[in-house]
Design a protein around this motif. Structure first.
Motif, PDB file in Angstrom:
ATOM      1  N   LYS A  55     -12.649   9.190  40.046  1.00  0.00           N
ATOM      2  CA  LYS A  55     -11.473   8.313  40.121  1.00  0.00           C
ATOM      3  C   LYS A  55     -11.387   7.627  41.482  1.00  0.00           C
ATOM      4  O   LYS A  55     -11.004   6.463  41.577  1.00  0.00           O
ATOM      5  CB  LYS A  55     -10.200   9.106  39.861  1.00  0.00           C
ATOM      6  N   ARG A  56     -11.730   8.373  42.542  1.00  0.00           N
ATOM      7  CA  ARG A  56     -11.667   7.818  43.894  1.00  0.00           C
ATOM      8  C   ARG A  56     -12.681   6.707  44.115  1.00  0.00           C
ATOM      9  O   ARG A  56     -12.386   5.711  44.775  1.00  0.00           O
ATOM     10  CB  ARG A  56     -11.894   8.954  44.902  1.00  0.00           C
ATOM     11  N   ILE A  57     -13.889   6.865  43.588  1.00  0.00           N
ATOM     12  CA  ILE A  57     -14.927   5.863  43.828  1.00  0.00           C
ATOM     13  C   ILE A  57     -14.933   4.762  42.777  1.00  0.00           C
ATOM     14  O   ILE A  57     -15.597   3.744  42.953  1.00  0.00           O
ATOM     15  CB  ILE A  57     -16.325   6.512  43.904  1.00  0.00           C
ATOM     16  N   SER A  58     -14.201   4.938  41.701  1.00  0.00           N
ATOM     17  CA  SER A  58     -14.220   3.978  40.597  1.00  0.00           C
ATOM     18  C   SER A  58     -13.840   2.552  41.020  1.00  0.00           C
ATOM     19  O   SER A  58     -14.510   1.601  40.615  1.00  0.00           O
ATOM     20  CB  SER A  58     -13.315   4.475  39.476  1.00  0.00           C
ATOM     21  N   PRO A  59     -12.784   2.339  41.801  1.00  0.00           N
ATOM     22  CA  PRO A  59     -12.472   0.957  42.198  1.00  0.00           C
ATOM     23  C   PRO A  59     -13.568   0.319  43.052  1.00  0.00           C
ATOM     24  O   PRO A  59     -13.824  -0.883  42.958  1.00  0.00           O
ATOM     25  CB  PRO A  59     -11.182   1.082  43.007  1.00  0.00           C
ATOM     26  N   TYR A  60     -14.218   1.108  43.873  1.00  0.00           N
ATOM     27  CA  TYR A  60     -15.238   0.572  44.754  1.00  0.00           C
ATOM     28  C   TYR A  60     -16.500   0.186  43.999  1.00  0.00           C
ATOM     29  O   TYR A  60     -17.161  -0.788  44.361  1.00  0.00           O
ATOM     30  CB  TYR A  60     -15.573   1.602  45.846  1.00  0.00           C
ATOM     31  N   ILE A  61     -16.834   0.913  42.951  1.00  0.00           N
ATOM     32  CA  ILE A  61     -18.068   0.629  42.215  1.00  0.00           C
ATOM     33  C   ILE A  61     -17.835  -0.251  40.992  1.00  0.00           C
ATOM     34  O   ILE A  61     -18.767  -0.528  40.241  1.00  0.00           O
ATOM     35  CB  ILE A  61     -18.784   1.933  41.794  1.00  0.00           C
ATOM     36  N   ALA A  62     -16.608  -0.719  40.819  1.00  0.00           N
ATOM     37  CA  ALA A  62     -16.289  -1.526  39.639  1.00  0.00           C
ATOM     38  C   ALA A  62     -17.053  -2.854  39.620  1.00  0.00           C
ATOM     39  O   ALA A  62     -17.366  -3.374  38.545  1.00  0.00           O
ATOM     40  CB  ALA A  62     -14.792  -1.793  39.570  1.00  0.00           C
ATOM     41  N   ASN A  63     -17.370  -3.413  40.776  1.00  0.00           N
ATOM     42  CA  ASN A  63     -18.045  -4.710  40.827  1.00  0.00           C
ATOM     43  C   ASN A  63     -19.574  -4.590  40.831  1.00  0.00           C
ATOM     44  O   ASN A  63     -20.267  -5.591  40.947  1.00  0.00           O
ATOM     45  CB  ASN A  63     -17.569  -5.501  42.045  1.00  0.00           C
ATOM     46  N   LEU A  64     -20.107  -3.387  40.699  1.00  0.00           N
ATOM     47  CA  LEU A  64     -21.558  -3.205  40.659  1.00  0.00           C
ATOM     48  C   LEU A  64     -22.091  -3.548  39.265  1.00  0.00           C
ATOM     49  O   LEU A  64     -21.333  -3.687  38.310  1.00  0.00           O
ATOM     50  CB  LEU A  64     -21.921  -1.757  41.007  1.00  0.00           C
ATOM     51  N   ASN A  65     -23.400  -3.679  39.185  1.00  0.00           N
ATOM     52  CA  ASN A  65     -24.028  -3.895  37.882  1.00  0.00           C
ATOM     53  C   ASN A  65     -23.779  -2.695  36.979  1.00  0.00           C
ATOM     54  O   ASN A  65     -23.510  -1.591  37.443  1.00  0.00           O
ATOM     55  CB  ASN A  65     -25.537  -4.105  38.041  1.00  0.00           C
ATOM     56  N   GLU A  66     -23.931  -2.908  35.680  1.00  0.00           N
ATOM     57  CA  GLU A  66     -23.665  -1.849  34.707  1.00  0.00           C
ATOM     58  C   GLU A  66     -24.601  -0.648  34.912  1.00  0.00           C
ATOM     59  O   GLU A  66     -24.167   0.504  34.862  1.00  0.00           O
ATOM     60  CB  GLU A  66     -23.806  -2.377  33.287  1.00  0.00           C
ATOM     61  N   TYR A  67     -25.878  -0.915  35.166  1.00  0.00           N
ATOM     62  CA  TYR A  67     -26.821   0.186  35.352  1.00  0.00           C
ATOM     63  C   TYR A  67     -26.515   0.968  36.625  1.00  0.00           C
ATOM     64  O   TYR A  67     -26.698   2.176  36.681  1.00  0.00           O
ATOM     65  CB  TYR A  67     -28.268  -0.298  35.333  1.00  0.00           C
ATOM     66  N   GLN A  68     -26.037   0.288  37.676  1.00  0.00           N
ATOM     67  CA  GLN A  68     -25.662   0.985  38.898  1.00  0.00           C
ATOM     68  C   GLN A  68     -24.411   1.840  38.672  1.00  0.00           C
ATOM     69  O   GLN A  68     -24.333   2.981  39.119  1.00  0.00           O
ATOM     70  CB  GLN A  68     -25.402  -0.010  40.029  1.00  0.00           C
ATOM     71  N   HIS A  69     -23.436   1.266  37.979  1.00  0.00           N
ATOM     72  CA  HIS A  69     -22.208   1.990  37.668  1.00  0.00           C
ATOM     73  C   HIS A  69     -22.510   3.234  36.834  1.00  0.00           C
ATOM     74  O   HIS A  69     -22.010   4.325  37.128  1.00  0.00           O
ATOM     75  CB  HIS A  69     -21.242   1.056  36.926  1.00  0.00           C
ATOM     76  N   ASP A  70     -23.339   3.071  35.794  1.00  0.00           N
ATOM     77  CA  ASP A  70     -23.716   4.212  34.948  1.00  0.00           C
ATOM     78  C   ASP A  70     -24.466   5.278  35.751  1.00  0.00           C
ATOM     79  O   ASP A  70     -24.241   6.475  35.548  1.00  0.00           O
ATOM     80  CB  ASP A  70     -24.573   3.748  33.770  1.00  0.00           C
TER      81      ASP A  70
END
Length: 116
Positions: A55-70
């Motif tokens: 939950k803490r890192i979710s806003p920061y990684i929201a703009n990454l590519n889908e494969y990076q987020h996954d």
């Protein structure tokens, strides 16, 4: 004397019943269920810590590519994966094809804050 004979018969019948295949199956099933519950309770704290981290890192990684987020969500899904990531990519600065630059620095700093 009569009590002793009755007690011995009860013990013998109990041994026969407990040694049957049905009783063995039932006891094994109960053992698996109980051990599953115990493991679930034991891992509750770890799952909460991992959920808070995600939950803490979710806003920061929201703009990454889908494969990076996954990939990031996958490595933050278990304690072993986090420890592996920290050992190879935070402590030794090894190259990671999915997480690099400021994202890696941020993720490493958030992982350091996690206490299991």
């Amino acid at each position: 004397m009569k009590r002793t004979v009755v007690l011995l018969l009860e013990i013998a019948s109990l041994l026969v019943i407990l040694r049957s295949s049905f009783a063995q199956y039932l006891l094994t099933d109960m053992q698996h269920s109980l051990s599953g519950w115990i493991a679930h309770v034991a891992e509750m704290g770890e799952r909460k810590v991992l959920s808070d981290l995600q939950k803490r890192i979710s806003p920061y990684i929201a703009n990454l590519n889908e494969y990076q987020h996954d990939y990031i969500m996958d490595i933050t899904s278990s304690r072993g994966k986090i420890e592996h990531f920290q050992r190879y990519y935070c402590q030794t600065d090894d190259k990671n094809p999915y997480v690099y630059g400021n994202t890696r620095i941020y993720l490493c700093s958030e992982i350091r804050k996690v206490e299991f």
